[in-house]
Design an enzyme around this catalytic site. Sequence first.
Site, PDB file in Angstrom:
ATOM      1  N   ASP A 201     -81.740  54.905 -19.868  1.00 13.85           N
ATOM      2  CA  ASP A 201     -81.346  53.510 -19.642  1.00 13.85           C
ATOM      3  C   ASP A 201     -80.991  53.378 -18.172  1.00 13.85           C
ATOM      4  O   ASP A 201     -81.211  54.308 -17.382  1.00 13.85           O
ATOM      5  CB  ASP A 201     -80.170  53.119 -20.567  1.00 13.85           C
ATOM      6  CG  ASP A 201     -80.266  51.658 -20.997  1.00 13.85           C
ATOM      7  OD1 ASP A 201     -80.251  50.800 -20.105  1.00 13.85           O
ATOM      8  OD2 ASP A 201     -80.363  51.388 -22.201  1.00 13.85           O
ATOM      9  N   HIS A 275     -84.595  48.302 -18.438  1.00 13.91           N
ATOM     10  CA  HIS A 275     -83.569  49.337 -18.638  1.00 13.91           C
ATOM     11  C   HIS A 275     -83.976  50.662 -17.985  1.00 13.91           C
ATOM     12  O   HIS A 275     -83.672  51.735 -18.508  1.00 13.91           O
ATOM     13  CB  HIS A 275     -83.329  49.559 -20.140  1.00 13.91           C
ATOM     14  CG  HIS A 275     -82.559  48.439 -20.785  1.00 13.91           C
ATOM     15  ND1 HIS A 275     -81.190  48.367 -20.743  1.00 13.91           N
ATOM     16  CD2 HIS A 275     -82.970  47.367 -21.495  1.00 13.91           C
ATOM     17  CE1 HIS A 275     -80.791  47.275 -21.410  1.00 13.91           C
ATOM     18  NE2 HIS A 275     -81.852  46.649 -21.862  1.00 13.91           N
ATOM     19  N   GLU A 350     -85.064  43.459 -23.599  1.00 11.16           N
ATOM     20  CA  GLU A 350     -84.335  42.872 -22.475  1.00 11.16           C
ATOM     21  C   GLU A 350     -84.978  43.162 -21.122  1.00 11.16           C
ATOM     22  O   GLU A 350     -84.310  43.578 -20.178  1.00 11.16           O
ATOM     23  CB  GLU A 350     -82.890  43.377 -22.500  1.00 11.16           C
ATOM     24  CG  GLU A 350     -82.171  42.949 -23.766  1.00 11.16           C
ATOM     25  CD  GLU A 350     -80.808  43.592 -23.945  1.00 11.16           C
ATOM     26  OE1 GLU A 350     -79.926  42.943 -24.501  1.00 11.16           O
ATOM     27  OE2 GLU A 350     -80.636  44.769 -23.547  1.00 11.16           O
ATOM     28  N   TYR A 441     -74.762  46.562 -35.706  1.00  7.94           N
ATOM     29  CA  TYR A 441     -74.361  47.029 -34.380  1.00  7.94           C
ATOM     30  C   TYR A 441     -72.931  47.573 -34.435  1.00  7.94           C
ATOM     31  O   TYR A 441     -71.957  46.821 -34.432  1.00  7.94           O
ATOM     32  CB  TYR A 441     -74.517  45.900 -33.351  1.00  7.94           C
ATOM     33  CG  TYR A 441     -75.888  45.936 -32.694  1.00  7.94           C
ATOM     34  CD1 TYR A 441     -77.012  46.272 -33.444  1.00  7.94           C
ATOM     35  CD2 TYR A 441     -76.061  45.681 -31.343  1.00  7.94           C
ATOM     36  CE1 TYR A 441     -78.269  46.340 -32.861  1.00  7.94           C
ATOM     37  CE2 TYR A 441     -77.324  45.747 -30.745  1.00  7.94           C
ATOM     38  CZ  TYR A 441     -78.417  46.080 -31.526  1.00  7.94           C
ATOM     39  OH  TYR A 441     -79.656  46.153 -30.948  1.00  7.94           O
TER      40      TYR A 441
HETATM   41  C1  ACM Z   1     -80.765  46.114 -27.754  1.00 10.88           C
HETATM   42  O1  ACM Z   1     -79.669  45.980 -28.324  1.00 10.88           O
HETATM   43  N1  ACM Z   1     -80.916  45.767 -26.486  1.00 10.88           N
HETATM   44  C2  ACM Z   1     -81.913  46.670 -28.458  1.00 10.88           C
END
Ligand code: ACM
Length: 632
Positions: A201, A275, A350, A441
């Site tokens: 990342d 990322h 993203e 999450y």
């Molecule tokens: C993510 O939570 N950006 C996959």
Amino acid sequence: MKKIVLLLSCCLSGIYSICQNAPVAIIPEPVQLVQNAGTFVLPATISIELPNLSALKQTADFLQQRLTKATGYAVSIGSNVPTAIIKLSLNKTPNQVIGNEGYQLNVTTSDITITANQPAGLFYGVQTLLQLLPKEIESNVAMQQVQWQVPCISITDYPRFGWRGLMFDVSRRFFTKNEVKDFIDQMARYKYNLFHWHLTDDEGWRIEIKGLPKLTEIGAWNVKKVGYFGTFSQPTPDEPRNYGGFYTQDDIKEVVQYAKDRFVNVLPEIDVPGHSLAAIAAYPELSCSNGIDNHGVASGEKIKEWATRTALVDDNLCPANENVYIFLDKVITQLAQLFPFDYIHIGGDETFKTYWEKSDAIKALMKKEGLKNMEEVQSYFGKRVEKIVEAKGKKVIGWDEILEGGLAPNAAVMSWRGEKGGIEAAKLKHEVVMTPSSFAYLDFMQSDVITEPRVYSALRLNKVYQFDPVPPGVDSKYIKGGQANIWTEQIANIRHLQYMTWPRAFAMAEDLWSPKEKKNWNSFVTKVEQHFKRYDIREIKYAPSMYDPEFIAKNNNGQLQIELKNEVTDLDTYYSFDNSFPDRFYPKYTAALTPPKDAVMLKVITYRGNQPMGRMIAMPVEEMKKRAGIKK
Ligand code: ACM
């Protein structure tokens, strides 16, 4: 009911050894369980019989070690042991019902048998057996006082889904190889079979790639900052870049083998094209702007404007640069050799297009390839990467953004921005793994921000427990399963990682393994409490947040009203407005509260009977007013 009758009758008849048993509390809940009268008491000399299969060696060692350490008994293993009291065997004719991961476990007053079609099933049968033993089985020292017994029981069990995952982000924060192994060990006990390893990342590249040494010499290190990730100060040149680390290829092999011994597949993720700042810090030529920012690996400072989806630093690989594909070929070749699992995760989430939009190379690529917009540019990139992955004999999976601009022909989709991406992909007849942030999450807070370390969203245990990976109207054959994700921006150490993972990963385990109709919130909570006791013995941290109420602030014609809601339904909540600490002799919450005119603080605590359960929470009245939209 049968259990209650059994328990009552044994207590009345004074059979102490039975009464001593904690209630059966298996997580995830098995498909079919019948508890019978009686118990099997372990003798001081235990022999285990199992097929002479190398794939079972770890399962047997695991059982032997657990029994030996906790009981102090003599435990032996063999493949032909007439006197065996624990017998593990593989079916000669496969049992169609239990499939590849299921098992049958039978405990009578004279022995314990576990049968399965495949070694994985025996491993899961052993996990269930360990959960049937007294909680002290988790002890690393022999516990003399314990009556080592198992209730007589008959279980048939198999999973609802073949993909039962947890994702661990080791890029935002580095976790050691041993911490990763412990995490895998812990997940396997709850019958998870997929470890998704988020290896790269903006904040760190964590895997050694031969021939690309700067990825780990430069890309694995940033500046250690303490505070609130995302708002850290910009690193200055004099601050040492010595926080981080990476896994050597030998480390990776060790972890993969460790996981395999526990029937866990390892899914590596290389998050591209966004990322990717750690890779770009190492090899600036991989970005369209040639590393113009010269930013270095991010250290938790602000590098993106989330609201406007603007990149403040170029963290994207450049789809218009052929060297990027050469780079990715090198990386993916080595990933394919290191990770036996069928899939490679290529990220895709993203990807803010700020720098691509300014790039002449991207404009030229769009013209050449007839790409109409930035989504199609990303799709072009995704399709090229899929070709590389497939050339190595692997399949692609990516975050649901890979749908935008056109999905690569064979890619599986991991649906995280709700269920929408998963539904769309299933309609396109692509494989899907469901992991919507609204249910899955585990980096989100577990109760109110007033008590929890601040994160931008919250996800309570009961919400995780409501997760169903198959949305209505979707053909379930495309849903491979689901997983929970543990991002580590706000998780700076392993103890906090445990706190964030458990008990919510208990809930997810049950969502992914147990039949829908077997799930029951109240009995799940009872089981969680039994497992907390096991975690206390093992000294694994967990969150007590399920005992804390939810605060709901309402504006009733300019008047603040505060509702309190408990997800654990048998709790009482006591409160004060006079700044003192409430206990069960204080007023009990029964209906929405209107704070007295000059009150500044609401304090609450939950009890079960006379036992305090929740934390003492202090909620400023001002904060409640703010949430209700009341100015004064
Ligand atoms: C993510 O939570 N950006 C996959």
